[in-house]
Design a protein around this motif. Structure first.
Motif, PDB file in Angstrom:
ATOM      1  N   MET A 126       1.344   6.529  -6.739  1.00 23.86           N
ATOM      2  CA  MET A 126       0.109   7.161  -7.200  1.00 23.86           C
ATOM      3  C   MET A 126       0.156   8.675  -6.976  1.00 23.86           C
ATOM      4  O   MET A 126      -0.276   9.452  -7.816  1.00 23.86           O
ATOM      5  N   ASP A 145       0.833  -1.207   0.000  1.00 22.52           N
ATOM      6  CA  ASP A 145       0.000   0.000   0.000  1.00 22.52           C
ATOM      7  C   ASP A 145       0.865   1.253   0.000  1.00 22.52           C
ATOM      8  O   ASP A 145       0.555   2.230  -0.679  1.00 22.52           O
ATOM      9  N   ARG A 155       2.285   1.683  -3.451  1.00 26.59           N
ATOM     10  CA  ARG A 155       1.209   2.037  -4.375  1.00 26.59           C
ATOM     11  C   ARG A 155       0.828   3.501  -4.189  1.00 26.59           C
ATOM     12  O   ARG A 155       0.715   4.260  -5.155  1.00 26.59           O
ATOM     13  N   THR A 156       0.676   3.904  -2.945  1.00 31.42           N
ATOM     14  CA  THR A 156       0.263   5.279  -2.682  1.00 31.42           C
ATOM     15  C   THR A 156       1.343   6.273  -3.086  1.00 31.42           C
ATOM     16  O   THR A 156       1.053   7.291  -3.705  1.00 31.42           O
TER      17      THR A 156
END
Lengths: 255, 260, 410
Positions: free
Chosen positions: B207, B200, B203-204
């Motif tokens: 992103m 996560d 990914r964050t």
């Protein structure tokens, strides 16, 4: 000198060694015998430090060696099954092992003895089981170690290599090295072993030379003696008092 | 350790696995660039692949590599070498070779195509760092799992379950808790949940680098603010590296008490 | 009829006879624009030649043509409103107007038109203006070919480039407006046309309608604004051939519809907006033949929207195609192309045989709990969406395209 003091070892609560004490002082060939699962390999691995005993102590050359590593400079080991990194060539493996040990090994003579010259540039993955065993033997002997542990050295060897191996062991014995081996081939034991250590159910049932063994069992030859031992054990299981008596006798002999 | 590392590294680099990994990313990155003809869009797609595949392949390779080199490890154990050196050497040899394959695989197409601006370069570097950390973390976790389980099927199963948990189940629980506690301000909570899980987190981070960060609205703004501070960067790097360092450290002391 | 024709001839001859040309320049008879206006008669032309003029506020109270040659600079010195027009039939052309004063109480503009019809503002350059061109209660005006460059930083201290209030029959054509609060702002403006303008980098909206009806805006480019176009409390607006591009930010929209009825949105392109079209209480709107490419949300249609039709659009590469906050749907989706459609077309009629549901479960989840957006692009979310696609449970049952196109619509 190798000494084991009261070694206990269990794998996931299944006991394998139950208080093994052993002393190998003189140079010579020590054959560790016993039925399957009696703890032969575990015993060897305890000496090597690959298996950590639950209790007890291991001395090699007079020093306690548990959780140490540098003493293995003096040990040559031949594992039961020989597999190597697949991408290496034979000669690269030899180089690598000497590099890793930081010792300059002498592999040329051994390569000749086992006829490995033409395989030197082969990848290890392309070798047959017997050839791998030979490679393994070279690694085991190339550092001229004081202590040599051979776990089933004869498996997969052709007769020519077998003779070469026997000769090699004989030579090492003359040099006063301590050689410990396990095998199922009694012929090898009879011809080479100075001392026989018989393990059963995690304990030493017998330690001594062949005459002693014959004397104890009343039979002739190692194979027959061992069979006798095993048979007696079977009987003993049926009659526990008898078993205890037998064990007492055995222990006495072993001492 | 250096010598073991050197050997296992060169062993791996020449093996099919590294080559497979290298080719996989080389082909994926080139075809994404070729198809989208736009480096920033290609990066966005690459990000998805990296976030999903690096942990998965890391997990599989870690287990497979350990079981594959078990015999070699035994050979090493009979040599006068410290156990810790053997295992860490093996791990780092594996990790470096895989990470190098990964980096080379995604970098080469971009070098030929061009990064198209400083922004894209920063995004690209974020993906490289995220992918490398994820690969190293999951290699370490699965290496450790394999070391603790001599039964291959058990080891594989457990490693896959850990991956499943981190990649999927965790997010499910995360989402559920967002709903259960929807009446409370959840920004700090989501931040914490995100930072703890390396997948996560990566990914964050990626992103937020890419322009889809505008979709994240208020939550995104909070995250952006957090990751924009040096404190936020230190905390997130700390947690990301913890996922590498934790398992590696566990390997280094668990290996001492193991029988072979 | 003959009389009428005669009258026309007479008038034109009369104006021609009387109209004069007055020149203003540093070396001319008139060096000041104010003086020139004072001494001019209605329908005269004042030619302003190259130079810099600082004259404070200039009021035009008779029909005049004021024409700049080589873009003379008229400077408001950051204090004044530059032109105040209080007469019909004024033309301002070819001027360069700089530095309008900023006021929090008065809407100072580069050109302020009050109660005046037929005022043409053409080919001017406005820089650093608070408000640019400001029409109040005026009709039949033309704003054409102007370039307006603002320097808005904060909404509260900035004005609109083109601001129309209580006007009708206006034309806004070929202007370029940048960096204001709103690019073009229309309040109570009816029957007007906005064509071919470029509005970009404005803080709030590129184009903003309030309480305005029967207007058309066609072929405009709205780029990089807080929101491209906002249409609020308006009816019968036609929006055609516009490009809504890169209105990208946490609260950005391509097109914001609020309390709007009977509009048509046709043939527009929505590219890389955070939200392509955001609809709140929008009713009877026809959205057809538009291109939605790479937007965050192509359509965000709230539950208060009814009887809208979304027909024959292309949805390609959007993060979310359609999202709504309601579990019911009163709008029609039909015959669109959705790039994520995975159905098949056995009868080869060009339409998929199974309906497409453009609302993904995750987009639905986000409307319930906004912070869950942080899980965007997680594997779990992909699985969730997939499961919902296979067996819809949470997303509005009737929100589906019964006839999804298999190929993009040309």
């Amino acid at each position: 000198m190798i000494e084991l003091k009261n070694i206990y070892k269990a794998y996931k609560k299944v006991p394998v060694l139950k208080g093994v004490s052993l002393k190998m002082e003189k140079g010579g060939v020590y054959a560790v015998l016993g039925p399957n699962g009696s703890g032969k390999t575990t015993l060897m691995k305890c000496i090597l430090g690959m298996v950590l005993p639950d209790r007890g102590e291991v001395f090699v050359g007079g020093e306690s060696v548990i959780k140490k590593h540098s003493y293995r400079e003096n040990i040559g080991y031949l594992p039961q099954i020989a597999r190597f990194p697949d991408n290496l060539k034979v000669e690269e493996l030899f180089k690598m092992i000497s590099d890793l040990r930081g010792q300059k090994g002498n592999s040329e003579d051994l390569i000749q003895r086992f006829g490995l010259e033409k395989y030197l540039s082969y990848k290890l993955s392309s070798l047959s089981g017997g050839t791998r065993q030979k490679v393994n033997l070279v690694i085991c002997f190339m550092f001229d170690a004081q202590y040599i542990l051979l776990d089933e050295p004869t498996s997969g060897l052709d007769p020519v290599a077998m003779i070469a191996l026997r000769k090699l062991i004989e030579e090492k014995k003359q040099e006063g090295k301590i050689i410990i081996l396990t095998t199922h081939i009694m012929d090898v034991v009879e011809k080479m072993a100075d001392e026989i250590i018989f393990l059963m159910e995690g304990k030493i049932y017998f330690q001594g030379d062949q005459e002693k063994l014959d004397e104890l069992t009343g039979s002739e030859g190692v194979e027959a003696s061992i069979a006798q031992l095993l048979l007696k054990e079977e009987k003993g299981k049926n009659d526990s008092s008898q078993k205890n008596g037998f064990r007492f006798k055995l222990n006495k002999v072993a001492l | 350790m250096k010598r073991i590392l050197k050997y296992s590294f060169f062993d791996m680099i020449r093996s099919r696995w590294s080559i497979f990994y290298f080719l996989f990313f080389l082909i994926t990155a080139s075809s994404l660039l070729y198809m989208s003809n736009d480096s920033s869009r290609a990066l966005a797609s690459l990000m998805n692949i990296v976030i999903i595949l690096c942990p998965l392949i890391g997990t599989l390779f870690g287990v497979m590599y350990y079981y594959n080199s078990r015999d070699f490890i035994e050979l090493l154990l009979a040599q006068p070498i410290k156990r810790r050196d053997i295992f860490l050497g093996e791990y780092f040899g594996l990790a470096f070779s895989i990470v190098i394959s990964f980096i080379a695989g995604i970098t080469i197409p971009f070098i030929f195509y061009g990064f198209g601006g400083a922004d894209t370069l920063v995004n690209f570097l974020t993906i490289v760092v995220a992918g490398s950390i994820l690969t190293m973390a999951f290699l370490a976790i699965s290496f450790l799992v394999a070391m603790k389980n001599s039964n291959k099927i058990k080891g594989f199963g457990l490693a896959i379950i850990i991956w499943l948990f981190m990649a999927i189940i965790y997010d499910g629980l995360f989402l559920m808790s967002l709903f259960i506690f929807e009446d409370y301000p959840l920004e700090t909570f989501s931040l914490a949940m995100t930072v703890i899980n390396p997948i996560d987190l990566c990914r964050t981070l990626v992103m937020l680098q890419l322009d889809i960060s505008a979709l994240l609205g208020y939550t995104g703004a909070v995250f952006n603010k957090f990751f924009g501070t040096s404190q936020g960067i230190i905390i997130s790097l700390f947690f990301a590296l913890l996922w590498v360092a934790g398992p590696v450290w566990t390997i280094s002391w668990q290996c001492k008490a193991k029988d072979f | 009829m003959k009389n009428l024709l005669f009258l026309f001839t007479l008038i034109s001859v009369a104006t021609n006879l009387h109209s004069q040309t007055i020149e203003v320049c540093p070396d001319c008879q008139y060096t000041s624009i104010k003086e020139a206006i004072k001494s001019s008669s209605p329908h005269d032309a004042i030619i302003i030649k190259n130079g810099v003029y600082r004259e404070g506020n200039i009021t035009i109270d008779k029909p005049l043509s004021i024409i700049g040659k080589d873009y003379p600079v008229i400077d408001g010195e950051s204090k004044y409103e530059i032109f105040t027009i209080k007469s019909d039939s004024v033309t301002l052309r070819g001027l360069k107007l700089l530095n309008v004063g900023v006021s929090y109480t008065k809407d100072l503009a580069a050109i302020n038109i009050i109660n005046s019809d037929y005022v043409n503002i053409k080919d001017n350059i406005l820089e650093n203006s608070f408000f640019g061109v400001y029409y109040q209660k005026s009709s039949y005006g033309l704003i054409e070919g102007n370039v307006m460059q603002g320097n808005a930083v904060k909404e509260i201290s900035s004005g609109n480039a083109i601001h129309l209030w209580h006007c009708d029959n206006m034309q806004i054509i070929d202007n370029q407006v940048r960096n204001h609060r709103d690019g073009i702002y229309l309040e109570f403006v009816d029957s007007s046309r906005i064509v071919n303008n470029v509005s970009e980098g404005n803080l709030r909206y590129g184009l903003h309608f309030m309480f305005s009806n029967w207007d058309d805006y066609i072929s405009n480019t709205l780029r990089d604004n807080g929101a491209g176009v906002a249409v609020m409390f308006s009816r019968f607006i036609r929006m055609e051939d516009n490009l809504f591009e890169k209105n990208w930010g946490t609260t950005s929209y391509g097109l914001l519809l609020k309390e709007i009825y009977d509009a048509e949105i046709i043939n527009n392109e929505f590219y890389k907006n955070t939200i392509g079209i955001y609809g709140e209480s929008a009713t009877r709107i026809k959205i057809s033949n538009n291109e939605f490419h790479q937007n965050g949300w192509a359509l965000k249609i709230l539950g208060s929207c009814m009887d809208n039709e979304v027909v024959s659009n292309n949805f390609i590469g959007n993060t979310f195609d359609v999202t709504t906050n309601s579990s019911r749907n009163y709008n029609i989706y039909n015959g669109n192309y959705w790039d994520e459609y995975t159905g098949y077309d056995l009868d080869k009629d060009g339409y998929g045989d199974v309906p497409y549901r453009p609302v993904s479960l995750f987009s639905h989840v986000i409307t319930k709990s906004e912070s869950s957006i942080i899980l965007l692009r997680s594997l779990f979310v992909d699985l969730l969406n997939y499961a919902e696609k296979v067996t819809p449970v949470f997303t509005p049952e009737s929100l589906k395209d019964e006839l999804p196109k298999m190929k993009p619509i040309q």
